[in-house]
Design a protein around this motif. Structure first.
Motif, PDB file in Angstrom:
ATOM      1  N   THR A   1     -10.871 -23.009 -16.666  1.00 37.73           N
ATOM      2  CA  THR A   1      -9.944 -23.134 -17.071  1.00 37.73           C
ATOM      3  C   THR A   1      -8.534 -24.824 -16.214  1.00 37.73           C
ATOM      4  OG1 THR A   1      -9.967 -21.213 -17.533  1.00 37.73           O
ATOM      5  CG2 THR A   1      -7.673 -21.960 -17.923  1.00 37.73           C
TER       6      THR A   1
ATOM      7  N   GLN B   1      -8.371 -16.753 -20.982  1.00 40.93           N
ATOM      8  CA  GLN B   1      -7.322 -17.997 -22.084  1.00 40.93           C
ATOM      9  C   GLN B   1      -6.671 -18.406 -20.940  1.00 40.93           C
ATOM     10  OE1 GLN B   1      -8.249 -15.002 -23.765  1.00 40.93           O
ATOM     11  NE2 GLN B   1     -10.083 -15.765 -24.811  1.00 40.93           N
TER      12      GLN B   1
ATOM     13  N   VAL C   1      -3.408 -18.500 -21.012  1.00 40.11           N
ATOM     14  CA  VAL C   1      -2.484 -18.293 -21.256  1.00 40.11           C
ATOM     15  C   VAL C   1      -1.383 -17.705 -21.016  1.00 40.11           C
ATOM     16  CG1 VAL C   1      -1.569 -18.627 -23.686  1.00 40.11           C
ATOM     17  CG2 VAL C   1      -3.200 -19.838 -23.515  1.00 40.11           C
TER      18      VAL C   1
ATOM     19  N   PRO D   1       0.248 -22.856 -22.651  1.00 43.93           N
ATOM     20  CA  PRO D   1      -0.560 -23.211 -21.818  1.00 43.93           C
ATOM     21  C   PRO D   1      -0.955 -23.123 -20.145  1.00 43.93           C
ATOM     22  CG  PRO D   1      -0.115 -24.501 -24.286  1.00 43.93           C
ATOM     23  CD  PRO D   1       1.268 -23.438 -23.033  1.00 43.93           C
TER      24      PRO D   1
ATOM     25  N   VAL E   1       3.340 -23.258 -26.058  1.00 44.71           N
ATOM     26  CA  VAL E   1       1.630 -22.572 -26.532  1.00 44.71           C
ATOM     27  C   VAL E   1       2.288 -22.784 -28.434  1.00 44.71           C
ATOM     28  CG1 VAL E   1       1.140 -20.523 -28.184  1.00 44.71           C
ATOM     29  CG2 VAL E   1       1.369 -20.567 -25.552  1.00 44.71           C
ATOM     30  N   ASP E   2       0.880 -23.532 -28.907  1.00 41.70           N
ATOM     31  CA  ASP E   2       1.090 -24.142 -30.481  1.00 41.70           C
ATOM     32  C   ASP E   2       1.164 -22.841 -31.169  1.00 41.70           C
ATOM     33  OD1 ASP E   2       0.722 -24.800 -32.922  1.00 41.70           O
ATOM     34  OD2 ASP E   2      -0.417 -26.370 -32.443  1.00 41.70           O
ATOM     35  N   TRP E   3       1.989 -22.149 -32.434  1.00 37.74           N
ATOM     36  CA  TRP E   3       2.182 -21.010 -32.752  1.00 37.74           C
ATOM     37  C   TRP E   3       1.810 -21.094 -33.947  1.00 37.74           C
ATOM     38  CZ3 TRP E   3       2.413 -17.038 -29.348  1.00 37.74           C
ATOM     39  CH2 TRP E   3       2.499 -16.898 -28.175  1.00 37.74           C
TER      40      TRP E   3
ATOM     41  N   LYS F   1      -1.270 -22.190 -35.174  1.00 42.89           N
ATOM     42  CA  LYS F   1      -2.993 -22.265 -34.491  1.00 42.89           C
ATOM     43  C   LYS F   1      -3.202 -21.052 -34.123  1.00 42.89           C
ATOM     44  CE  LYS F   1      -3.338 -27.143 -33.606  1.00 42.89           C
ATOM     45  NZ  LYS F   1      -3.318 -27.807 -32.557  1.00 42.89           N
ATOM     46  N   ALA F   2      -4.104 -20.646 -34.560  1.00 42.40           N
ATOM     47  CA  ALA F   2      -4.527 -19.063 -34.215  1.00 42.40           C
ATOM     48  C   ALA F   2      -5.208 -19.140 -33.278  1.00 42.40           C
ATOM     49  CB  ALA F   2      -6.307 -18.853 -35.939  1.00 42.40           C
ATOM     50  N   ALA F   3      -5.353 -18.359 -32.580  1.00 43.34           N
ATOM     51  CA  ALA F   3      -5.989 -17.601 -31.504  1.00 43.34           C
ATOM     52  C   ALA F   3      -6.398 -16.375 -30.853  1.00 43.34           C
ATOM     53  CB  ALA F   3      -4.916 -18.493 -30.620  1.00 43.34           C
ATOM     54  N   ASP F   4      -7.174 -16.227 -30.112  1.00 40.65           N
ATOM     55  CA  ASP F   4      -7.919 -15.291 -29.692  1.00 40.65           C
ATOM     56  C   ASP F   4      -7.843 -15.143 -28.316  1.00 40.65           C
ATOM     57  OD1 ASP F   4      -8.140 -13.905 -32.527  1.00 40.65           O
ATOM     58  OD2 ASP F   4      -9.932 -14.695 -31.786  1.00 40.65           O
ATOM     59  N   TRP F   5      -6.578 -13.644 -27.735  1.00 40.85           N
ATOM     60  CA  TRP F   5      -6.926 -13.571 -26.470  1.00 40.85           C
ATOM     61  C   TRP F   5      -6.846 -12.329 -26.098  1.00 40.85           C
ATOM     62  CZ3 TRP F   5      -0.061 -15.117 -26.092  1.00 40.85           C
ATOM     63  CH2 TRP F   5       0.323 -15.748 -26.565  1.00 40.85           C
TER      64      TRP F   5
END
Length: 405
Positions: A216, A258, A260, A278, A302-304, A306-310
């Motif tokens: 990362t 991630q 984040v 990020p 953060v680009d909300w 786009k789908a993301a998993d944390w």
């Protein structure tokens, strides 16, 4: 709404050629109306970059910790100035300070904020010098608090220390959501490093190149290896204790690959406040330089859209015992955290040289701590250095013994 224009702040950068220092200069370049660098300092391993920085920023002073690098820095300074055609009267040679105390001397140079981006416990004396001079200290040198926490606490006025580490910056931001007496727990997040999910047995054959491949963050080699062993997170736990004065039982670590969410604060009503962005160190660096203000555009959010998993998972303490070991050292107090840090620095150096296995790093730290005499509470930097000298010697002896088996 009209926002009042902030005054320009004068900044001193310690460790200017390292990862933190170069990113801080990126921020200064992007915000010339907010920041002006008055002095810079570095070890001297990269004299060309140090000279370029000095000329570009127009600093008043340059510190070089390695006195043997002074001549190289001077030559590069003149060359850099000539390339910019500043040899026609437009360039004023900065004051050059060299030697092991150069960083400490420059830490009290005229400025509003001193950013300490030095790696290692050698950053302690400059931190204390900057605090004594009344400067706001943007602290990226976690070893200042690990090795000399009591000394730093005594020297710092309320609000004088501002954290730069992404985790502690996140905690400082989250803590604004409640009063100190309503804080239940601090939760530091860890990426898990490149070996997340491996067992201790699987870690035994880890190579230096593998340990330096962080998934990362882009960091220096020592910090990157510390991240792989989880020692970096262990030191951050001690740092969080010193910064925010919570008991070690109230400071947890959770693995968040991630990177984040940088850390969280749990309050007594059951609420948990998290800081998300990020992985970009320019945000916490910019936040520290502008503290308590926020620096617009320091980093991308953060680009909300786009789908993301944390994901979050508990730390495997059997494979990575460094955090538990650091908590024990921190609870014991005195100079044991300094012993922990110094022993780790020696063990990491041995690992990088091929003289110690990856798992041997934390094993060596544990053995040194177990053999440590009663050092007591540090009363001076000399006390810290004496404990570190003992720890380094003990670690070197253990590494030598291991290599002869």
């Amino acid at each position: 709404m009209t926002v009042a224009k902030a005054e320009q702040r004068e900044i001193v950068l310690l460790g200017s050629t390292g990862s933190i220092g170069t990113q801080a200069i990126d921020i200064v370049r992007a915000n010339p109306d907010r920041f002006r660098v008055t002095a810079i300092g570095a070890g001297g391993a990269n004299p060309g970059l140090l000279a370029e920085q000095a000329v570009e920023l127009g600093v008043e002073a340059v510190a070089v910790a390695d006195a043997t690098a002074l001549e190289a820095v001077q030559l590069r300074l003149f060359a850099a100035a000539k390339e910019r055609q500043w040899d026609r009267g437009g360039f004023r040679m900065p004051k050059l300070i060299a030697g092991p105390n150069a960083m400490t001397e420059i830490a009290s140079w005229q400025a509003h904020t001193v950013l300490n981006g030095i790696t290692g416990s050698i950053g302690l004396a400059p931190t204390l010098a900057a605090l004594k001079a009344g400067r706001q200290v943007a602290l990226a040198n976690k070893e200042s608090l690990v090795a000399g926490g009591p000394l730093v606490r005594e020297a710092a006025a309320p609000g004088q220390l501002v954290p730069v580490d992404s985790e502690h910056s996140a905690l400082a931001q989250c803590l604004r959501s409640g009063t100190p007496e309503r804080v239940a727990k601090l939760v530091l997040t860890a990426s898990g490093g490149p070996f997340r999910g491996r067992t201790r047995d699987q870690l035994a054959e880890v190579t230096v190149d593998q340990a330096l491949a962080h998934p990362t963050w882009a960091m220096g080699p020592v910090v990157t290896i510390n991240s792989a062993t989880m020692v970096n997170k262990a030191l951050e736990v001690i740092e969080a204790h010193e910064l925010f004065r919570l008991d070690y039982d109230d400071i947890d670590v959770v693995v968040h690959p991630q990177s984040v969410i940088h850390s969280m604060v749990e309050f007594t009503d059951g609420s948990t406040i998290a800081q998300a962005s990020p992985p970009d160190m320019r945000l916490p660096i910019g936040h520290a330089l502008a503290w308590p203000d926020r620096l617009p555009g320091a980093a991308s959010p953060v680009d909300w859209t786009k789908a993301a998993d944390w994901h979050f998972e508990p730390l495997d303490a059997a494979a990575f015992p460094a955090v538990a070991l650091a908590k024990d050292a921190g609870r014991a107090g005195g100079l044991l955290p300094a012993v922990y840090n110094a022993a780790n620095e020696e063990a990491v150096a041995a690992f990088r040289d091929g003289r110690l296995a990856f798992t041997g790093i934390v094993d060596t730290v544990e053995a040194v701590l177990g053999a440590a005499p009663e050092f007591g509470r540090p009363g001076s930097v000399a006390d810290v250095l004496e404990a570190e000298k003992w720890a380094r010697s003990s670690a070197r002896r253990l590494v030598l013994d291991a290599s002869e088996r």
